[in-house]
Design an enzyme around this catalytic site. Sequence first.
Site, short mmCIF file in Angstrom:
data_model
loop_
_atom_site.label_atom_id
_atom_site.label_comp_id
_atom_site.label_asym_id
_atom_site.label_seq_id
_atom_site.Cartn_x
_atom_site.Cartn_y
_atom_site.Cartn_z
N GLY A 16 0.85 -1.28 0.04
CA GLY A 16 0.07 0.13 0.22
C GLY A 16 0.79 1.43 -0.02
O GLY A 16 0.45 2.46 0.65
N ALA A 17 1.99 1.26 -0.49
CA ALA A 17 3.15 2.48 -0.65
C ALA A 17 2.56 3.25 -1.86
O ALA A 17 3.30 4.18 -2.12
CB ALA A 17 4.41 1.94 -0.60
N GLY A 20 -0.94 7.70 0.33
CA GLY A 20 -1.30 8.08 1.72
C GLY A 20 -0.34 7.48 2.77
O GLY A 20 0.95 8.11 2.42
N ILE A 21 -0.48 7.01 3.77
CA ILE A 21 0.52 6.92 4.86
C ILE A 21 1.61 5.88 4.25
O ILE A 21 2.76 5.81 4.72
CB ILE A 21 -0.15 5.69 6.15
N TYR A 171 -14.72 -3.27 8.77
CA TYR A 171 -13.41 -2.84 8.86
C TYR A 171 -13.00 -3.11 10.29
O TYR A 171 -11.57 -3.48 10.47
CB TYR A 171 -13.48 -1.26 8.65
#
Length: 289
Positions: A16-17, A20-21, A171
Amino acid sequence: MASKQDLSQQHIFITGATSGIGKATATALAQMGATVWFNFRTESKGQATQTEIREQSGNPRVFGLPCDLSKIEDIKSLGAQIREKVPVLDTLIHNAGVWMGERTETSDGLEYTFAVNHLAPFLLTHEVLSCLEAAPQGRIILVSSAVHTMGKWVPDDVQFQKRPFKGFTAYCESKLMNAMFTRTMSKKLASSPMTINCLHPGVVATGITRELPRWVQVGMDWIGLSPEKGARTTLKLATDPALSTVSGEFFSNQKIAKISKLADDEAACQQLWDMSCAYTGVKQDHLQA
């Protein structure tokens, strides 16, 4: 400050790079000199992310590998690529996550939140365990959430096939599974120098709410931390020498915080472990507590 550390001898993989974070975390790690690896779903996004992080960090050792984390076979293929290209992996950061507005199934027929937020970290960890074992002190980090304490363990309906689907509930439950996996895996790694921890990044303005109503997205943008601030706890877990022997904990605001009681419910955790093995094909005897 962590940014002064020299990570030039380390290889770190983060999911997930591309936004965002995750992107903020990957950029900070590259600035510290680490060789940073990440996954992408589309070639164009992967190439753009690789170029951007290289330019912002001044570090050319940033590499993307293709993988859709909603697909079991893609994760297995990614695992094989990592084993080939990164035989010694110092840190594995599970940062990718989704929050769905309505029940959606992956191409494998799995509920999307369950597949991406829990099964993907579970499977990828096992796929690259040999690479982490080869490092002096391998670290596994899961970006969970403070709302994991609001999650319930519903073993007969983890995919919302019986209950009405509620995105926030799904979630919370997936983030609870992150905590349960963290606690269980830490026990199985007790005789190893490897550690595993999970964390709450804070309420961060990222693209995770893109499937939700516009008013929710606007609200998150209004109150949320910047991705850079949201990356701080992840970076501490990835780089702080003082945490080299800390394992099985939940962190918030860079400190150990209260974890859900369900993470210490051995029966529930074993149910989740067995179920995860069945869905992903991980062998039950791969690790013994």
